[in-house]
Structures are given as C-alpha cells and as structure tokens.
Write an enzyme that holds these catalytic residues in place. Structure first.
Site, PDB file in Angstrom:
ATOM      1  CE  LYS A 173      18.932  32.004  63.229  1.00  0.00           C
ATOM      2  NZ  LYS A 173      18.067  32.221  64.136  1.00  0.00           N
ATOM      3  N   GLY A 226      10.459  31.177  56.288  1.00  0.00           N
ATOM      4  CA  GLY A 226      11.416  32.546  56.711  1.00  0.00           C
ATOM      5  C   GLY A 226      10.729  32.715  55.573  1.00  0.00           C
ATOM      6  CB  THR A 228      10.816  34.961  49.098  1.00  0.00           C
ATOM      7  OG1 THR A 228       9.954  34.491  49.457  1.00  0.00           O
ATOM      8  CG2 THR A 228      11.534  34.697  47.606  1.00  0.00           C
ATOM      9  CB  THR A 230      16.194  34.559  54.619  1.00  0.00           C
ATOM     10  OG1 THR A 230      15.768  35.564  55.200  1.00  0.00           O
ATOM     11  CG2 THR A 230      17.263  33.472  55.505  1.00  0.00           C
ATOM     12  CD  GLU A 248       6.973  25.052  53.246  1.00  0.00           C
ATOM     13  OE1 GLU A 248       6.664  25.142  52.598  1.00  0.00           O
ATOM     14  OE2 GLU A 248       6.969  24.234  52.868  1.00  0.00           O
ATOM     15  CB  CYS A 282       3.460  32.616  56.145  1.00  0.00           C
ATOM     16  SG  CYS A 282       2.659  30.886  57.314  1.00  0.00           S
ATOM     17  CD  GLU A 384       5.932  37.553  53.345  1.00  0.00           C
ATOM     18  OE1 GLU A 384       6.891  37.956  53.025  1.00  0.00           O
ATOM     19  OE2 GLU A 384       5.194  36.618  53.671  1.00  0.00           O
TER      20      GLU A 384
HETATM   21  P1  NAD Z   1      13.298  35.442  57.777  1.00  0.00           P
HETATM   22  O1  NAD Z   1      14.281  34.763  56.578  1.00  0.00           O
HETATM   23  O2  NAD Z   1      14.587  36.779  58.207  1.00  0.00           O
HETATM   24  O3  NAD Z   1      14.187  34.745  58.903  1.00  0.00           O
HETATM   25  C1  NAD Z   1      14.003  33.184  59.070  1.00  0.00           C
HETATM   26  C2  NAD Z   1      14.779  32.666  60.356  1.00  0.00           C
HETATM   27  O4  NAD Z   1      16.071  32.795  59.575  1.00  0.00           O
HETATM   28  C3  NAD Z   1      15.435  33.094  61.546  1.00  0.00           C
HETATM   29  O5  NAD Z   1      15.291  32.488  62.408  1.00  0.00           O
HETATM   30  C4  NAD Z   1      16.909  33.956  61.001  1.00  0.00           C
HETATM   31  O6  NAD Z   1      17.303  34.219  62.461  1.00  0.00           O
HETATM   32  C5  NAD Z   1      17.188  33.007  60.046  1.00  0.00           C
HETATM   33  N1  NAD Z   1      18.093  33.432  58.931  1.00  0.00           N
HETATM   34  C6  NAD Z   1      18.211  34.985  58.550  1.00  0.00           C
HETATM   35  N2  NAD Z   1      19.195  35.021  57.828  1.00  0.00           N
HETATM   36  C7  NAD Z   1      19.870  33.758  57.335  1.00  0.00           C
HETATM   37  C8  NAD Z   1      20.793  33.051  57.262  1.00  0.00           C
HETATM   38  N3  NAD Z   1      21.458  34.321  55.784  1.00  0.00           N
HETATM   39  N4  NAD Z   1      21.253  32.030  57.420  1.00  0.00           N
HETATM   40  C9  NAD Z   1      20.536  30.922  58.454  1.00  0.00           C
HETATM   41  N5  NAD Z   1      19.499  32.005  58.283  1.00  0.00           N
HETATM   42  C10 NAD Z   1      19.124  32.909  58.796  1.00  0.00           C
HETATM   43  O7  NAD Z   1      11.971  35.612  58.083  1.00  0.00           O
HETATM   44  P2  NAD Z   1      10.981  36.338  59.157  1.00  0.00           P
HETATM   45  O8  NAD Z   1      11.329  37.833  59.224  1.00  0.00           O
HETATM   46  O9  NAD Z   1      11.335  35.632  60.910  1.00  0.00           O
HETATM   47  O10 NAD Z   1       9.964  35.322  58.758  1.00  0.00           O
HETATM   48  C11 NAD Z   1       8.518  36.276  58.137  1.00  0.00           C
HETATM   49  C12 NAD Z   1       9.087  35.568  57.131  1.00  0.00           C
HETATM   50  O11 NAD Z   1       8.650  34.385  57.212  1.00  0.00           O
HETATM   51  C13 NAD Z   1       8.111  36.174  55.980  1.00  0.00           C
HETATM   52  O12 NAD Z   1       8.167  36.901  54.660  1.00  0.00           O
HETATM   53  C14 NAD Z   1       6.678  34.730  55.641  1.00  0.00           C
HETATM   54  O13 NAD Z   1       5.677  34.470  54.496  1.00  0.00           O
HETATM   55  C15 NAD Z   1       7.310  33.628  56.604  1.00  0.00           C
HETATM   56  N6  NAD Z   1       6.838  32.684  56.807  1.00  0.00           N
HETATM   57  C16 NAD Z   1       6.634  32.345  55.982  1.00  0.00           C
HETATM   58  C17 NAD Z   1       5.615  30.454  55.971  1.00  0.00           C
HETATM   59  C18 NAD Z   1       5.741  29.183  55.687  1.00  0.00           C
HETATM   60  O14 NAD Z   1       5.531  28.472  56.316  1.00  0.00           O
HETATM   61  N7  NAD Z   1       5.882  29.496  54.210  1.00  0.00           N
HETATM   62  C19 NAD Z   1       5.372  30.385  57.602  1.00  0.00           C
HETATM   63  C20 NAD Z   1       5.681  31.626  58.611  1.00  0.00           C
HETATM   64  C21 NAD Z   1       6.415  32.688  57.883  1.00  0.00           C
END
Ligand code: NAD
Length: 480
Positions: A173, A226, A228, A230, A248, A282, A384
């Site tokens: 997804k 995504g 932290t 989540t 991650e 990130c 963040e």
């Molecule tokens: P997010 O956590 O909102 O969403 C990430 C993904 O998870 C999306 O596909 C979303 O639809 C899905 N999701 C949301 N709620 C869910 C649930 N309850 N169950 C399963 N899936 C769910 O994050 P975002 O806003 O899309 O991305 C930004 C974040 O990602 C920032 O915190 C950033 O630091 C982090 N990030 C981390 C890395 C890394 O490698 N550590 C890389 C890129 C981004």
C-alpha cells in the site's frame, strides 16, 4: 476525472466498496484524480491472490526471479519521463528532483535487489567432532509493505524489491496522498513478466486498508515506513500476532557543524540537507548546531543563500523547492512556525506560506524558514515538523553539541562537519543515530544498513538486512 484502480492478481480492479478518494495536486491545490478507498475486502482478495502465487514464485529459483526484477527495473527506466512527471505532479516536488533522485532510485532498488539475491548466502557452523549446523533462509510467504508520501516510488520499491527478490508475495500500500507512481508500477510489473498475484497494490487510507493489511492473519511480516505514532499503533497491533516487523519511523536529525569544517562544503550541503524535497526527507537535518566561532558567519551565509533557493511550481526549471505535499501538512508546518515564535524563536527568513500566481495560487508553498534563539528542549526542537523549517543553535563544546543532538526521542540520522579525524570518529560513535554522515549528507550505498534507533524505528533495511528481514532462518543440526 481519472480513476485509479487497485492491482490485484495481475489485473487493475475497482475497489469492492465502489468508493473513491480525492487525489490533490499540491502545486495547484486542485483534485486531479480519484483513488480507490479500499478496505478489508480488497485486502482479502489480494491475500488470496498472493497465497495462490506463492508456491510457484518462491520455488522459481533465484535466477528466474532476478531476471524478472531486472526487467521490472528496466521497465521503469524505459518509462522514466512518465514516472518523473507523475511523481512530481502527485507530490509537489520539483521535476528535477524526481528526475535525479526519486525515479532513478526506484530503478536501482529493483536492479540492486535482483543482483543482491544472487549473492545472498546463509551460514554453516561446524562443531568439531560433534556435527554440523547449516542455516537455510526461506521466504516468509505473504508480506505487507506500507510506505509514506515523501519519496513515493523510491520508498515503495525499497521494500517491495527485497521482498520479491527473497521469494515472497506482496500486498503493498502506497500513501493515499501520493498513489500515482505505485499505480503505474502494476503495468510495468506485468510487462516484466511478474506472475499474477505476486505483487498486489492496494490504495486507500491507513485506517481502512493499511490497518486491514496489518491485521490480516495470513500476512506474516510488515515492513512499514511512516510516522512514529503510526508505527506505535502497528507495533501494538502486529506484535501480539507475532508478525515480523520492520519499522522505519520519524526523525529530528541533528546537523553538527564544527568551526574546523570545510565551510563552503558544509554550507552548500546544509542548504540541501535542510530544504531538499521541501524538508520532507526523513534524513533532513532540521536541528543545526554550529560551533560558536563560526556561528555568525555561517548564519549570515545560510540566510543569504535562501534568496537563491527558489520556491516555485514543480515544472519551473529554476525551482529548488516545490510545494509541500498537502493542505493539512502545510497547515501543520505553519502551525509549528507559530509555535516557534511563541517559544521565543526569531524567524531569520521565510516563516510564511508563499502564494504563487495564476494556476498555482492555491498550491501549498512554504518559504524556507530558518529560526534561531530557541532552547534545544523546546517543542520546536523536539518534535518532527517534516517541512522546510530548521533551527540554528550555537554551541561551545563537543559535549554540549552531543547533549543537544541526543536530546530528542528520535535517532534516525546525524551529520557531522569537522576536519579533525579523531573528533569525527568520537562524535560519530556517540551520536544516537542509525546513520551518520561525516562531511557529507545523503550519500547512500544500498548495501549498508538503513534505519534508526529510539523512536525512529526498529530493524534495518538495505542490503543483507532487508533480505534477512524478508526470510525466515531455519537451523538444521546433523550429528557426525
Ligand atoms: P504516516 O504514518 O501517516 O503514513 C505512512 C503510511 O502508513 C501511509 O501509507 C498510511 O496510509 C499508512 N497508515 C496510516 N495509518 C495506518 C494504520 N493505522 N495502519 C496501517 N497503515 C497506516 O506517515 P506519512 O505522513 O505518510 O509520512 C511521513 C512520516 O514518515 C514522517 O514521520 C517521516 O519521518 C517518516 N519517514 C520515515 C522514513 C524512514 O526511513 N525512517 C522515511 C520516510 C518517511
């Protein structure tokens, strides 16, 4: 209006609910396509397809899988222009960034893991006079890959490629905020000869479809990138089901600049590490600590450089920064700038939404923002923001820099600038991060472990780490 579809069992299909979500173009603030609002029913279909495809895919042999993944990589490369345009439109990033970073990296991810699997090996441990242990590494089965919006195809493929190379079938997804290039990938996978059901791509929200992937009992491992919060929820849900988890998560990375650094290099790299992709990587360094003797000089040059860091619509060839990804995200970033002011920060430049002309007037643009005068423990310096906002703070000693750098709940990446070799090693050793760059930023070797400590995640991606994650080890002992 274009309607995107799920990709299940090698076919593009509508979501079972029949519902769709709006997909916005960040550059204009307008809806430009509709994406499936999938749910547990779609996950069920995808899991059935993946389960059926697993026996043939997992036993096809490494050479066969590697050949298909190489073709998949070539398929993206052959459609480079279309992928670049789609990524930039969907995310708001400058076209040049999608062209030089995002899509080439998706090409390399598939190519790299196609090759890596051919060299992957497992261990044997001999016990002299007693017997021999050998360890096999088998694919897990059906795995779930969930990715964010900031580097859409780049991070989507970073998970899918090792999962497939290792012989798993995938239910994936992408973020509902940036679904487009993942949608395009289905066709490329099919043309590359990926058997039906091996890769299934579902679109929709986290709570509807992401959660159903995490909870599905037949999905045995979840690779998630995504936020932290989540990640915390996914860990709570998948942990009791004993699923393998790779998380991650967020970051609040320090960029520590010592007075003996190569000033020019530190400055030009800091401009990128602060504002590339509108600060939505990130690995961006959002807390900049500068040793006092060069603080004023660095600050002046950094702020002055912002005049050339043009914020514009993504197809403007002069754009250094494009739009942030969505209206809610823009509002979140702007609210943090207000918070910084309340906390006593001085806005040295930026600090506002930027309104462009004509068709882009409603796009989500924010000026690059540099803030000083904040204590390292305040919320602006601890939480963040994930946008074009950085703070600068002077320091006097290495210990002080490390105390401030290590003060957050996060520990993803850190950057250190110094010409003192011993100090470089010392600070790299003591800074709490999974990834440290000395006199560089975002130089990536795909073989290296990638991931964070503390609230930045659990587990590592990249190279053997990813292939180990996507396989299950079994040790066999044979008595002599
Ligand atoms: P997010 O956590 O909102 O969403 C990430 C993904 O998870 C999306 O596909 C979303 O639809 C899905 N999701 C949301 N709620 C869910 C649930 N309850 N169950 C399963 N899936 C769910 O994050 P975002 O806003 O899309 O991305 C930004 C974040 O990602 C920032 O915190 C950033 O630091 C982090 N990030 C981390 C890395 C890394 O490698 N550590 C890389 C890129 C981004």
């Amino acid at each position: 209006m274009e309607k995107l579809s799920n990709f299940i069992n090698g076919q593009y299909v509508a979501p079972s609910s029949g519902r769709y979500l709006d997909n916005y173009e960040p550059a204009t603030g307008q809806v430009y396509s509709l994406i499936p609002d999938s749910d547990a029913q779609d996950v069920e279909q995808a899991v059935l397809a993946a389960e059926a495809a697993f026996p043939a895919w997992s036993t096809m042999g490494i050479e066969g899988r590697a050949a298909i993944l190489r073709k998949l990589s070539e398929g993206i490369e052959a459609n480079m222009e279309a992928f670049v345009a789609a990524e930039s439109k969907d995310n708001g990033k400058p076209l040049s960034l999608a062209q030089h970073v995002d899509i080439p990296r998706a090409v390399s991810n598939f190519h790299f893991f196609a090759t890596a699997i051919e060299h992957f090996a497992s261990e044997s441990h001999q016990m002299e006079g007693v017997g021999l242990n050998y360890t096999t590494r088998k694919p897990i089965g059906v795995v779930g890959c969930i990715s964010p919006w900031n580097l859409p195809l780049y991070l989507f493929s970073w998970k899918i490629a090792p999962a497939l190379a290792a012989g798993n079938c995938v239910v994936a997804k992408p973020s509902e905020v940036t679904p487009y290039t993942a949608y395009m990938l289905g066709k490329i996978a099919k043309e590359a000869g990926l058997p039906d059901g091996v890769l299934n791509i579902l679109h929709g929200t986290g709570p509807n479809v992401g959660d159903a992937i995490v909870k599905h009992p037949k999905i045995k491992a979840i690779s998630f990138t995504g936020g932290t919060k989540t990640g915390e929820y996914i860990a709570q849900t998948a942990g009791p089901m004993f699923k393998k988890l790779s998380l991650e998560l967020g970051g609040k990375n320090p960029n520590i600049i010592f007075a003996d650094c190569d000033f020019k290099d530190a400055l030009s790299t800091t401009i990128r590490s602060s504002f590339a992709n509108q600060g939505q990587i990130c690995l961006c360094g959002s807390r900049i600590f500068i040793e006092r003797p060069i603080y004023e000089q660095f600050k002046e040059a950094f702020v002055a450089a912002m005049a050339k860091n043009k914020v514009s619509f993504p197809t403007d060839p002069e754009a250094k920064m494009g739009a942030v990804v969505s209206k809610p995200h823009m509002e979140k970033i702007l609210s943090y700038i207000e918070l910084a002011k309340e906390e006593g920060g001085t806005i040295l430049c930026g600090g506002k939404r930027k309104i462009l002309d004509g068709a882009h007037a409603e796009g989500y643009y924010i000026e690059p923002t540099i803030i000083e005068g904040l204590h390292y423990t305040c919320r602006t310096n601890q939480e963040e923001i994930f946008g074009p906002v950085v703070t600068i703070t002077p320091f006097d000693t290495e210990e002080e820099a490390l105390t401030m750098a290590n003060s957050t709940q996060y520990g993803l990446a850190a950057t250190v600038w110094t010409s003192d070799l011993k100090r470089a090693h010392r600070v790299a050793d003591q800074v709490q991060a999974g990834i440290v760059w000395v006199n560089a930023w975002l130089v990536r070797d795909l073989r290296t472990p990638f991931g964070g400590v503390k609230a930045s995640g659990v587990g590592r991606e990249g190279g053997w780490e990813a292939l180990r994650f996507f396989t299950e080890a079994k040790n066999v002992f044979i008595k002599y």
